[in-house]
Write an enzyme that holds these catalytic residues in place. Structure first.
Site, short mmCIF file in Angstrom:
data_model
loop_
_atom_site.label_atom_id
_atom_site.label_comp_id
_atom_site.label_asym_id
_atom_site.label_seq_id
_atom_site.Cartn_x
_atom_site.Cartn_y
_atom_site.Cartn_z
N HIS A 1 3.55 -14.00 -6.81
CA HIS A 1 2.20 -14.26 -6.31
C HIS A 1 1.18 -13.37 -7.01
O HIS A 1 -0.01 -13.51 -6.82
CB HIS A 1 2.15 -14.04 -4.80
CG HIS A 1 2.30 -12.60 -4.39
ND1 HIS A 1 3.22 -11.74 -4.96
CD2 HIS A 1 1.62 -11.85 -3.48
CE1 HIS A 1 3.11 -10.54 -4.40
NE2 HIS A 1 2.15 -10.58 -3.52
N HIS B 1 0.84 -1.19 0.00
CA HIS B 1 0.00 0.00 0.00
C HIS B 1 0.88 1.25 0.00
O HIS B 1 0.61 2.21 -0.71
CB HIS B 1 -0.92 0.00 1.22
CG HIS B 1 -1.92 -1.12 1.21
ND1 HIS B 1 -3.17 -1.04 1.79
CD2 HIS B 1 -1.88 -2.36 0.66
CE1 HIS B 1 -3.82 -2.18 1.60
NE2 HIS B 1 -3.06 -2.99 0.93
N ASP C 1 -7.03 -10.16 -4.59
CA ASP C 1 -7.06 -9.75 -6.00
C ASP C 1 -6.16 -10.57 -6.91
O ASP C 1 -6.22 -10.45 -8.14
CB ASP C 1 -6.64 -8.27 -6.09
CG ASP C 1 -5.25 -8.02 -5.49
OD1 ASP C 1 -4.89 -8.72 -4.52
OD2 ASP C 1 -4.55 -7.13 -5.97
N TRP D 1 -0.62 -6.79 -7.00
CA TRP D 1 -0.78 -5.88 -8.14
C TRP D 1 0.46 -5.03 -8.37
O TRP D 1 0.83 -4.73 -9.51
CB TRP D 1 -2.02 -5.00 -7.96
CG TRP D 1 -2.37 -4.21 -9.18
CD1 TRP D 1 -2.62 -2.86 -9.24
CD2 TRP D 1 -2.55 -4.71 -10.52
NE1 TRP D 1 -2.93 -2.50 -10.54
CE2 TRP D 1 -2.89 -3.61 -11.34
CE3 TRP D 1 -2.43 -5.97 -11.12
CZ2 TRP D 1 -3.12 -3.73 -12.71
CZ3 TRP D 1 -2.64 -6.10 -12.49
CH2 TRP D 1 -2.99 -4.99 -13.26
N ASN D 2 1.14 -4.65 -7.28
CA ASN D 2 2.38 -3.88 -7.49
C ASN D 2 3.40 -4.72 -8.25
O ASN D 2 4.03 -4.25 -9.19
CB ASN D 2 2.98 -3.44 -6.15
CG ASN D 2 2.03 -2.52 -5.41
OD1 ASN D 2 1.79 -1.40 -5.83
ND2 ASN D 2 1.46 -3.00 -4.31
N SER D 3 3.55 -5.96 -7.83
CA SER D 3 4.53 -6.83 -8.48
C SER D 3 4.17 -7.04 -9.95
O SER D 3 5.04 -6.98 -10.83
CB SER D 3 4.61 -8.17 -7.77
OG SER D 3 5.22 -8.00 -6.51
N GLU E 1 5.00 -3.95 -11.79
CA GLU E 1 6.45 -3.75 -11.85
C GLU E 1 7.07 -4.68 -12.90
O GLU E 1 7.97 -4.29 -13.64
CB GLU E 1 7.07 -3.97 -10.46
CG GLU E 1 6.74 -2.84 -9.50
CD GLU E 1 6.96 -3.20 -8.03
OE1 GLU E 1 7.62 -4.20 -7.74
OE2 GLU E 1 6.44 -2.45 -7.17
O1 LIG Z 1 11.87 -8.37 -1.61
C1 LIG Z 1 10.98 -7.57 -1.93
C2 LIG Z 1 9.59 -7.93 -1.96
C3 LIG Z 1 8.67 -6.96 -2.30
N1 LIG Z 1 9.07 -5.68 -2.59
C4 LIG Z 1 8.07 -4.64 -2.97
O2 LIG Z 1 6.93 -4.76 -2.13
C5 LIG Z 1 5.76 -4.51 -2.89
C6 LIG Z 1 4.83 -5.72 -2.75
O3 LIG Z 1 3.57 -5.40 -3.26
P1 LIG Z 1 2.65 -6.48 -3.99
O4 LIG Z 1 3.37 -7.12 -5.09
O5 LIG Z 1 1.38 -5.80 -4.38
O6 LIG Z 1 2.43 -7.62 -2.92
P2 LIG Z 1 1.85 -7.62 -1.40
O7 LIG Z 1 2.78 -6.96 -0.52
O8 LIG Z 1 1.51 -9.02 -1.12
O9 LIG Z 1 0.53 -6.71 -1.57
C7 LIG Z 1 -0.75 -6.73 -0.99
O10 LIG Z 1 -1.36 -5.51 -1.47
C8 LIG Z 1 -1.50 -5.41 -2.88
C9 LIG Z 1 -2.14 -4.06 -3.18
O11 LIG Z 1 -3.40 -3.97 -2.57
C10 LIG Z 1 -2.36 -6.55 -3.42
O12 LIG Z 1 -2.41 -6.49 -4.84
C11 LIG Z 1 -1.78 -7.90 -2.97
O13 LIG Z 1 -2.62 -8.95 -3.39
C12 LIG Z 1 -1.63 -7.91 -1.45
O14 LIG Z 1 -1.07 -9.14 -1.02
C13 LIG Z 1 6.17 -4.28 -4.34
O15 LIG Z 1 6.17 -2.90 -4.62
C14 LIG Z 1 7.60 -4.84 -4.39
O16 LIG Z 1 8.44 -4.13 -5.28
C15 LIG Z 1 10.40 -5.34 -2.58
O17 LIG Z 1 10.79 -4.19 -2.89
N2 LIG Z 1 11.30 -6.29 -2.22
#
Ligand SMILES: O=c1ccn([C@@H]2O[C@H](COP(=O)(O)OP(=O)(O)O[C@H]3O[C@H](CO)[C@@H](O)[C@H](O)[C@H]3O)[C@@H](O)[C@H]2O)c(=O)[nH]1
Length: 464
Positions: A360, A22, A384, A363-365, A368
């Site tokens: 997984h 978030h 989601d 949405w950010n991943s 990205e």
């Molecule tokens: O080693 C790591 C792992 C993650 N990230 C960052 O952490 C964020 C992770 O976000 P996301 O990929 O969306 O995963 P979650 O943290 O699991 O996000 C939660 O929030 C998101 C936005 O609501 C939802 O889409 C997901 O399903 C929910 O699990 C991203 O920006 C990654 O770049 C890093 O920089 N380094």
């Protein structure tokens, strides 16, 4: 009442919850708003627990501070030592935080777990916008779920044959495995019931006050879904990950890295272009021991070099997982792979050595991966992520979705096959790699001057 047309006194208060998935899209949107309207004031308000993790070296841990022109001003949600969903209830969290934030006076931009911010904005007669940080398709499915289609959606989501389909206004026909998992909830005993209730409240707030909805997506990807809720003003503003992002992740990360955190970047430098599989399952769900083993064995079986960021497991909500097997990280297995606790994911995905992203599908991943032109193997788990995987595989064609077993784990052979499908010389791999380049261009066009998302951000930042 603040006047929107008074551009020079615009103050944007971004309110979000202390979750990495978030914080990242919120700070990135804040960055775009200050770029579009340099005279705007921006305050970023995160819960105290998140603020402390972002700035661990502050002499006074809860103090406000300015970073790159943004004031970081934490609010107390009643869980200053951290919120644990295993123990605490999201609804209590919202109620406590609402009281704590009544003093705010701004144009409030809030994310979905802090829906109370809309009440605060209304109480002070200031404007509010919901910043939806998941796909527009997910937003539209939830909207329809709470507006007359709940039963149809739930029965499709719970279809035991998994072959069900549902047609919703403005959206393409969706299979049950493309629906967000929250809509399958039918009883208060189910784990995601609290999240469903929070969403119900959020959508009731939208019905009552109709704030603008900003979505971290772009027109070309979700044109239909962006128009599927005509009653609301919905603006695509993403994908909010500009190359010139002024917030270095050392500031935005809730997870702090250790001293040898750069080893893996040097290691990537020694690998051939497009040869490395990068794996990460985000920051929220702990990876089970079994999944950990299957993942490592599957990565080994690809015979390709791999980097696994095992997700800052210690920092995950609830403090946990069973990550003993990978603690310490470093070079593992046959020496072809590297496991780190945490990395700067965007930098890793931008590295030319990376040729595949096992994710997984947070949405950010997903965004990205697309904006860095890296093909995806999606292993969606919950909320989601199934819809995100559908967008990745079927809408954009930039990856494949791996099959998971009853426990949601991808098995080693399936993982190996899917990675090969994406990275190998077969027709599908060649096509996916071409498609991801095309989508990367489209995403970047949306953000570039005059692009669809850029125009929307500029209009919003100017108070139009
Ligand atoms: O080693 C790591 C792992 C993650 N990230 C960052 O952490 C964020 C992770 O976000 P996301 O990929 O969306 O995963 P979650 O943290 O699991 O996000 C939660 O929030 C998101 C936005 O609501 C939802 O889409 C997901 O399903 C929910 O699990 C991203 O920006 C990654 O770049 C890093 O920089 N380094």
């Amino acid at each position: 009442m603040e006047r929107l047309s008074d551009v020079h006194s615009q103050h944007f208060l971004f309110v979000t919850s202390p979750l990495q998935g978030h914080v990242n899209p919120v700070l990135r949107l804040a960055s775009r708003i200050t770029a579009a309207n340099p005279s705007a004031r921006v305050t970023f308000s995160n819960a105290v627990s998140g603020h402390r993790r972002m700035f661990p070296s502050l002499a006074s841990p809860d103090a406000e501070l300015a970073v790159d022109g943004v004031l970081h001003a934490p609010y107390s949600d009643g869980y200053d030592e951290g919120f644990d969903p295993k123990v605490h209830d999201v609804r209590t969290f919202n109620a406590r935080a609402r009281d704590a934030a009544r003093h705010s006076r701004s144009h409030v931009v809030y994310t979905f777990l802090v829906g109370w911010a809309l009440d605060v904005a209304r109480a002070h007669g200031v404007l509010a916008a919901l910043y939806w940080i998941q796909p527009a398709t997910v937003f539209a499915v939830y909207y329809h779920h709470f507006h007359g289609h709940g039963e149809a959606i739930a029965s499709c989501a719970n279809d035991p044959s998994r072959g069900g389909r549902v047609r919703l206004p403005g959206l393409p026909m969706l299979r049950s495995d493309a629906l967000p998992s929250i809509v399958s909830v039918t009883s208060p005993e189910q784990p995601l019931h609290g999240a469903l209730s929070a969403l119900r409240d959020l959508f009731a707030g939208l019905d009552e006050h109709g704030p603008t909805v900003l979505i971290n997506t772009f027109e070309a990807l979700e044109q239909d879904a962006l128009r599927a809720v005509p009653r609301l003003e919905v603006l695509a503003v993403g994908p909010v990950m500009p190359d010139d992002d002024p917030w270095s992740s050392s500031c935005t990360d809730l997870v702090k890295r250790d001293d040898d955190a750069e080893d893996h970047m040097e290691w990537l430098d020694t690998r051939a272009a497009g040869s490395v599989v990068y794996a990460s399952f985000g920051t929220m769900l702990p990876v089970s021991k079994r999944q950990e083993v299957e993942l490592l064995r599957g990565l080994e079986a690809t015979t390709r070099p791999y980097l696994w960021a095992c997700g800052g497991a210690k920092a995950k909500l609830g403090g946990g997982g069973d990550q003993e097997g990978t603690d310490g990280g470093g070079i593992v297995g046959t020496g072809r792979g590297m496991v780190v606790d945490w990395c700067d994911q965007e930098r890793v995905l931008s590295h030319p050595a990376v040729g595949c992203f096992v994710t997984h599908c947070g949405w950010n991943s997903a965004l990205e991966g697309i904006t860095r032109g890296v093909p995806i193997v999606a292993v969606p788990q919950w909320t989601d992520q199934p819809t995100n995987a559908w967008l990745v595989e079927e809408r954009a064609g930039v990856g494949v979705r791996a099959a998971v077993d009853g426990e949601g784990a991808v098995e080693r052979d399936e993982l190996r096959r899917r990675v090969e499908e994406v990275m190998g010389d077969g027709e599908r791999g060649v096509e996916i790699r071409a498609r991801v380049q095309e989508w990367m261009e489209r995403a970047r066009e949306a953000l570039a001057g005059g692009g669809t998302s850029e125009k929307n951000v500029r209009a919003f930042a100017s108070g139009l």
